[in-house]
Write an enzyme that holds these catalytic residues in place. Structure first.
Site, mmCIF file in Angstrom:
data_model
loop_
_atom_site.group_PDB
_atom_site.id
_atom_site.type_symbol
_atom_site.label_atom_id
_atom_site.label_comp_id
_atom_site.label_asym_id
_atom_site.label_seq_id
_atom_site.Cartn_x
_atom_site.Cartn_y
_atom_site.Cartn_z
ATOM 1 N N LYS A 1 0.847 -1.193 0.000
ATOM 2 C CA LYS A 1 0.000 0.000 0.000
ATOM 3 C C LYS A 1 0.880 1.240 0.000
ATOM 4 C CE LYS A 1 -3.902 1.864 2.731
ATOM 5 N NZ LYS A 1 -4.706 1.591 3.946
ATOM 6 N N SER B 1 -9.486 1.404 3.327
ATOM 7 C CA SER B 1 -8.637 2.251 2.512
ATOM 8 C C SER B 1 -7.577 1.471 1.720
ATOM 9 C CB SER B 1 -7.947 3.297 3.384
ATOM 10 O OG SER B 1 -7.085 2.694 4.334
ATOM 11 N N SER C 1 -9.752 -1.161 7.392
ATOM 12 C CA SER C 1 -9.183 -0.848 6.080
ATOM 13 C C SER C 1 -8.472 -1.986 5.370
ATOM 14 C CB SER C 1 -8.226 0.342 6.199
ATOM 15 O OG SER C 1 -8.928 1.535 6.376
#
Length: 471
Positions: free
Chosen positions: A84, A159, A183
């Site tokens: 990420k 996210s 997330s």
């Protein structure tokens, strides 16, 4: 024959050892597959095929000489991987999902990147996220809209949006996301993959703060366990990390008794937030019945948090984000997504007492979650009350004044620091994945992985992984 991009990390490592495959041919194949998917998904950031091939060639040379990079008996040498974008990798800027960020190359690897690099993982690039990680969505003011590979009209969640979409689409077997309220679990549920939100501090991360963890995002439980054996190694830079333990991450099979007598709580009502829609409820209840048939004792459990707790957390997070955003020059403030700007705007008139009371609700939620789970070895619940929603929306309700109605099942276990996994447990009539959350006692990360592995074996056949529209 299984395509190279569909092979697990464990399969790839076995093939490298036997010389049936090489990191170079695998990385080439995965990059070609990414090229087919990426115009539709937009799951990647800073994709770097040249650097990935440089790393793959170096890995191939190590395997040929019989010297793969290994730490503590574990290697990821030559396995295509992505992180990420808010997990720093040296030399790559971190936009944090927002056009408001000034792009400056990261000075060093964050702990998860450092651990994976030490054992030879091939970094192909980073994966996308929404502005500041504050949405369960692939919507971003910096990245193109990230979509769900199961249905391109749907959201992958967030996210860790790009990580979940990429794992489901076959952008290599190993992905790492971060989670402070759901997330990794929400996008994993909506994209049909597996993830573990570990106990707070189990995986060192930078910067650390209350509730924030990094977690593996993979197609299989075994690949996540493999990643845990790497990511959980110590790093002094995380002042909140747990003392390192030599956990037997690869021992995923439960003891001889299996699930006999295991005490499991079943939480179908979170206590607040959106109602669980029928297809999701039915899939989770079927999973609970499978555990019962395997010998577990399943009992209903009430929701572990309340509206008052979440309203308090909401106020605290609004103030925290309002301070961060208003510290930016006005021109950069205006580049943040309008949804986020509207959400934080109430921070301008919150009182100190309201913010302090909001902060105190983190402890209240922690205590309530731990107390509710105490009678059980594990707790099951939906991950999300609803399946994947429209790709263009910031949240299922798309209302900045009600932004957290869909995280009622996930956020309590960030506050309580308990391990919690998401594993696919079924599909809607339209073929969208449904996530089952498995929650364990604090520090029992291996137990959660073992229970998830047991369910993985008894859940039945899964739908084939989605393919690029061009294929």
């Amino acid at each position: 024959m299984t395509s190279l991009h569909d092979l697990s990390a464990l399969d790839l490592l076995a093939a490298y050892r036997s010389r049936a495959l090489s990191p170079v041919e695998v990385t080439k194949a995965v990059l070609a597959h990414v090229e087919n998917w990426e115009p539709f998904l937009h799951a990647s950031y800073a994709l770097d095929p040249h650097e990935a091939m440089v790393q793959a060639k170096a890995s191939e040379a190590r395997w040929r000489s019989g010297e793969p990079l290994t730490v503590g008996g574990v290697t990821l040498d030559g396995v295509p991987s992505m992180l990420k974008e808010n997990i720093a990798t040296q030399g790559v800027p971190m936009p944090l999902g927002t056009a408001a960020t000034e792009l400056v190359p990261a000075a060093e690897d964050a702990p998860p990147a450092a651990r994976m690099r030490e054992v030879g993982a091939v970094f192909m690039g980073k994966t996308t996220m929404p502005d500041y990680g504050m949405l369960s969505s692939g919507l971003s003011s910096f990245h193109p809209l990230t979509r769900n590979p199961w249905d391109l009209s749907k959201n992958p969640g967030g996210s860790s949006a790009g990580a979940a979409a990429a794992a489901a689409a076959g952008y290599g077997p190993l992905h790492v996301g971060t989670d402070i309220g759901g997330s990794v679990r929400l996008p994993a549920a909506w994209c049909g993959i597996f993830t573990l939100k570990p106990s707070l501090g189990r995986i060192p991360i930078k910067p650390p703060y209350a509730g924030r963890v990094a977690g593996p995002m993979t197609r299989t439980v075994a690949d996540s366990a493999l990643l845990m054996s790497v990511l959980s190694r110590p790093d002094w830079r995380d002042s909140m990390s747990l003392p390192w333990q030599d956990i037997a991450w690869s021992q995923l099979e439960r003891e001889v008794k299996g699930l006999q007598g295991v005490r499991i709580g079943l939480m179908m009502d979170a206590g607040w937030g959106m109602a669980v829609e029928p297809e999701t409820a039915a899939a989770v209840q079927r999973a609970a019945q499978q555990f019962e048939q395997a010998g577990a004792v399943v009992e209903p459990i009430k929701g572990v948090s309340s509206r008052e707790m979440m309203d308090g957390l909401d106020k605290f997070w609004r103030m925290r984000s309002w301070l961060d955003i208003t510290a930016l020059p006005p021109a950069r403030q205006n580049q943040v997504l309008p949804y986020i700007r509207e959400w934080v705007s109430t921070g301008s008139y919150l009182t100190a007492a309201e913010v302090f009371k909001g902060y105190s609700q983190m402890a209240a939620m922690r205590d309530a979650a731990i107390a509710a789970c105490q009678p059980f070895d594990f707790v099951l619940s939906p991950v999300s009350p609803v399946p994947a929603y429209a790709a263009e929306l910031a949240s299922p309700l798309n209302d900045p004044q009600r932004p957290f109605e869909h995280i009622a099942f996930t956020v309590p276990f960030n506050m309580s620091e308990q391990p919690a996994a998401s594993i696919n447990c079924g599909y809607t009539a339209k073929g969208l994945p449904i996530g089952l959350q498995i929650i364990g006692r604090r520090f029992d990360d291996l137990g959660v992985l073992q229970l998830a592995r047991a369910f993985e074996q008894m859940r039945g056949a899964q739908h084939a992984w989605p393919k690029p529209p061009a294929e």
